[in-house]
Scaffold this motif. Structure first.
Motif, PDB file in Angstrom:
ATOM      1  N   LYS A  11       0.845  -1.186   0.000  1.00 54.03           N
ATOM      2  CA  LYS A  11       0.000   0.000   0.000  1.00 54.03           C
ATOM      3  C   LYS A  11       0.884   1.241   0.000  1.00 54.03           C
ATOM      4  O   LYS A  11       1.673   1.450   0.925  1.00 54.03           O
ATOM      5  CB  LYS A  11      -0.952   0.033   1.188  1.00 54.03           C
ATOM      6  N   GLU A 160      -8.430  -4.228   9.176  1.00 49.43           N
ATOM      7  CA  GLU A 160      -7.496  -3.098   9.103  1.00 49.43           C
ATOM      8  C   GLU A 160      -6.961  -2.718  10.481  1.00 49.43           C
ATOM      9  O   GLU A 160      -7.676  -2.147  11.305  1.00 49.43           O
ATOM     10  CB  GLU A 160      -8.222  -1.903   8.462  1.00 49.43           C
ATOM     11  N   SER A 162      -4.116  -0.890  10.613  1.00 52.32           N
ATOM     12  CA  SER A 162      -3.139   0.108  10.169  1.00 52.32           C
ATOM     13  C   SER A 162      -2.280   0.686  11.299  1.00 52.32           C
ATOM     14  O   SER A 162      -2.794   1.278  12.237  1.00 52.32           O
ATOM     15  CB  SER A 162      -3.890   1.254   9.492  1.00 52.32           C
ATOM     16  N   GLY A 163      -0.970   0.480  11.214  1.00 50.32           N
ATOM     17  CA  GLY A 163      -0.050   1.057  12.182  1.00 50.32           C
ATOM     18  C   GLY A 163       0.339   0.144  13.328  1.00 50.32           C
ATOM     19  O   GLY A 163       1.291   0.427  14.054  1.00 50.32           O
ATOM     20  N   THR A 164      -0.381  -0.948  13.522  1.00 51.91           N
ATOM     21  CA  THR A 164      -0.015  -1.876  14.597  1.00 51.91           C
ATOM     22  C   THR A 164      -0.300  -3.306  14.155  1.00 51.91           C
ATOM     23  O   THR A 164      -1.219  -3.544  13.357  1.00 51.91           O
ATOM     24  CB  THR A 164      -0.780  -1.552  15.900  1.00 51.91           C
ATOM     25  N   GLY A 189      -4.242  -6.022   6.904  1.00 52.10           N
ATOM     26  CA  GLY A 189      -3.182  -5.020   6.878  1.00 52.10           C
ATOM     27  C   GLY A 189      -2.954  -4.471   8.262  1.00 52.10           C
ATOM     28  O   GLY A 189      -3.901  -4.284   9.041  1.00 52.10           O
ATOM     29  N   GLY A 190      -1.683  -4.224   8.593  1.00 54.42           N
ATOM     30  CA  GLY A 190      -1.374  -3.586   9.860  1.00 54.42           C
ATOM     31  C   GLY A 190      -0.091  -4.065  10.488  1.00 54.42           C
ATOM     32  O   GLY A 190       0.031  -5.236  10.867  1.00 54.42           O
ATOM     33  N   GLY A 191       0.883  -3.148  10.549  1.00 53.36           N
ATOM     34  CA  GLY A 191       2.059  -3.338  11.381  1.00 53.36           C
ATOM     35  C   GLY A 191       3.038  -4.402  10.952  1.00 53.36           C
ATOM     36  O   GLY A 191       3.880  -4.798  11.764  1.00 53.36           O
ATOM     37  N   ILE A 192       2.961  -4.865   9.738  1.00 51.41           N
ATOM     38  CA  ILE A 192       3.873  -5.949   9.350  1.00 51.41           C
ATOM     39  C   ILE A 192       5.275  -5.391   9.101  1.00 51.41           C
ATOM     40  O   ILE A 192       5.476  -4.485   8.286  1.00 51.41           O
ATOM     41  CB  ILE A 192       3.340  -6.688   8.109  1.00 51.41           C
ATOM     42  N   VAL A 209      -1.405  -7.109   3.252  1.00 50.87           N
ATOM     43  CA  VAL A 209      -1.120  -5.753   2.771  1.00 50.87           C
ATOM     44  C   VAL A 209      -0.017  -5.140   3.646  1.00 50.87           C
ATOM     45  O   VAL A 209      -0.118  -5.126   4.871  1.00 50.87           O
ATOM     46  CB  VAL A 209      -2.382  -4.858   2.820  1.00 50.87           C
ATOM     47  N   VAL A 210       1.007  -4.633   2.976  1.00 56.33           N
ATOM     48  CA  VAL A 210       2.181  -4.080   3.663  1.00 56.33           C
ATOM     49  C   VAL A 210       2.293  -2.598   3.323  1.00 56.33           C
ATOM     50  O   VAL A 210       2.357  -2.242   2.133  1.00 56.33           O
ATOM     51  CB  VAL A 210       3.454  -4.843   3.236  1.00 56.33           C
ATOM     52  N   GLY A 211       2.292  -1.750   4.364  1.00 57.27           N
ATOM     53  CA  GLY A 211       2.287  -0.307   4.122  1.00 57.27           C
ATOM     54  C   GLY A 211       3.484   0.421   4.703  1.00 57.27           C
ATOM     55  O   GLY A 211       4.531   0.553   4.076  1.00 57.27           O
ATOM     56  N   ASN A 212       3.373   0.839   5.966  1.00 55.52           N
ATOM     57  CA  ASN A 212       4.343   1.763   6.576  1.00 55.52           C
ATOM     58  C   ASN A 212       5.802   1.363   6.450  1.00 55.52           C
ATOM     59  O   ASN A 212       6.673   2.224   6.295  1.00 55.52           O
ATOM     60  CB  ASN A 212       4.020   1.913   8.076  1.00 55.52           C
TER      61      ASN A 212
HETATM   62  C1  1GP Z   1      -2.758   0.350   5.947  1.00 48.11           C
HETATM   63  O1  1GP Z   1      -3.455  -1.928   6.111  1.00 48.11           O
HETATM   64  C2  1GP Z   1      -2.462  -1.086   5.602  1.00 48.11           C
HETATM   65  O2  1GP Z   1      -3.978   0.738   5.423  1.00 48.11           O
HETATM   66  C3  1GP Z   1      -1.099  -1.517   6.000  1.00 48.11           C
HETATM   67  O3  1GP Z   1      -0.846  -1.234   7.350  1.00 48.11           O
HETATM   68  O4  1GP Z   1       0.803   0.614   7.146  1.00 48.11           O
HETATM   69  O5  1GP Z   1       0.601  -0.693   9.278  1.00 48.11           O
HETATM   70  O6  1GP Z   1       1.581  -1.753   7.223  1.00 48.11           O
HETATM   71  P1  1GP Z   1       0.605  -0.729   7.784  1.00 48.11           P
END
Ligand code: 1GP
Length: 231
Positions: A11, A160, A162-164, A189-192, A209-212
Motif C-alpha cells: 500500500k 485493518e 493500520s499502524g499496529t 493489513g497492519g504493522g507488518i 497488505v504491507v504499508g508503513n
Molecule cells: C494500511 O493496512 C495497511 O492501510 C497496512 O498497514 O501501514 O501498518 O503496514 P501498515
C-alpha cells in the motif's frame, strides 16, 4: 486483472515521499499489486503523480478511494471503503453518495468494488476520523464480515489494523469462520515488519497488505514479498 488472486500487496500513500529507486524496488519486487491510498493528505495531484510513476512498471494498481477530490482515472480497479464499524454517521455513507452524485454517470462500475472494512487499531488515523468502534472481539468481527458479505454483497473484507500488528488469534478465528461461510476475499493489513509476522498473517488472510514499513525499511518491505510467496 484478478485481485482475488493477490496474496501480497503493497500500500503506497500518495502523501508520503518515496524515491524513484525505492519505487522501482517495490514495483519489481514480485508483489501481486499495489493499492494506492491513505487516510489524510491524499489529493488529486499527489495521486495522479504517484499513478504516473507506478505506470512505468507492469504491476497492477488499485485506488483505495479516500475522498472524492482524489478520484483519478486510469487505475486498474477502485476499492470503495465502507468502514462497517464507523460510529460517525458522516463517514458511513454520505461521502459515497456525494461522489456518486457528482460522478455517477461516468463511473466505470465494472471496475469498482465496495470493500467492507473493520478498523481495529484505535490509534489509526482512519479509526479517529471515523470514530470506529474498535473494542471488538472475534464474534463482532465475524458479524461485520457476514453483514458485508450477505447484505452488502461485498466481495472483499479488509481487517485493518493500520499502524499496529493485529491480534492474530482474533483474526484467525474470524478468517476460519469466513472461509466456512463462502468465498469473500479477506485482506489483512497492519504493522507488518518482520518475517514471523508475515508468516502469521499469511495463514489468516487471503491478501497480506504491507504499508508503513516501505517508508521505514525498504529492505524489510521487499522481504515480505518473499515471505508471503514461500509460506
Ligand atoms: C494500511 O493496512 C495497511 O492501510 C497496512 O498497514 O501501514 O501498518 O503496514 P501498515
Amino acid at each position: 486483472m484478478d485481485e482475488h488472486k493477490w496474496s501480497h500487496a503493497f500500500k503506497l500513500d500518495p502523501d508520503k515521499y518515496i524515491s524513484d529507486e525505492d519505487l522501482e524496488r517495490i514495483c519489481e519486487s514480485g508483489s501481486d499489486g499495489i493499492i494506492v491510498g491513505g487516510s489524510s493528505g491524499v489529493t488529486f495531484d499527489n495521486t495522479i503523480d504517484l499513478l504516473g510513476r507506478i505506470r512505468r512498471y507492469a504491476i497492477p494498481c488499485v485506488l483505495e478511494v479516500s475522498n472524492r477530490e482524489a478520484i483519478v482515472p486510469g487505475f486498474d480497479h477502485y476499492y470503495i471503503p465502507f468502514v462497517l464499524n464507523a460510529q460517525n454517521p458522516e463517514w458511513i455513507i454520505e461521502p459515497h453518495v456525494q461522489a456518486v452524485k457528482e460522478l455517477g454517470t461516468i463511473i466505470p462500475w465494472q471496475d469498482v468494488s465496495l470493500v467492507g472494512y473493520c478498523v481495529l487499531n484505535p490509534k489509526a488515523t482512519v479509526a479517529r476520523m471515523t470514530d470506529s468502534r474498535t473494542s471488538l472481539d472475534a464474534e463482532d468481527v465475524i458479524a461485520y464480515g457476514r453483514f458485508a458479505q450477505h447484505l452488502l454483497h461485498c466481495s472483499y473484507f479488509y481487517i485493518e489494523y493500520s499502524g499496529t500488528f493485529g491480534d492474530m488469534d482474533l483474526v484467525r478465528h474470524a478468517y476460519q469462520s469466513f472461509k466456512k461461510d463462502g468465498d469473500m476475499h479477506i485482506l489483512y493489513g497492519g504493522g507488518i515488519k518482520y518475517p514471523d509476522q508475515v508468516q502469521q498473517a499469511v495463514t489468516v488472510s487471503d491478501t497480506v497488505v504491507v504499508g508503513n514499513i516501505i517508508y521505514e525499511d525498504i529492505r524489510a518491505a521487499i522481504q515480505t514479498v518473499k515471505e508471503v510467496k514461500t509460506t
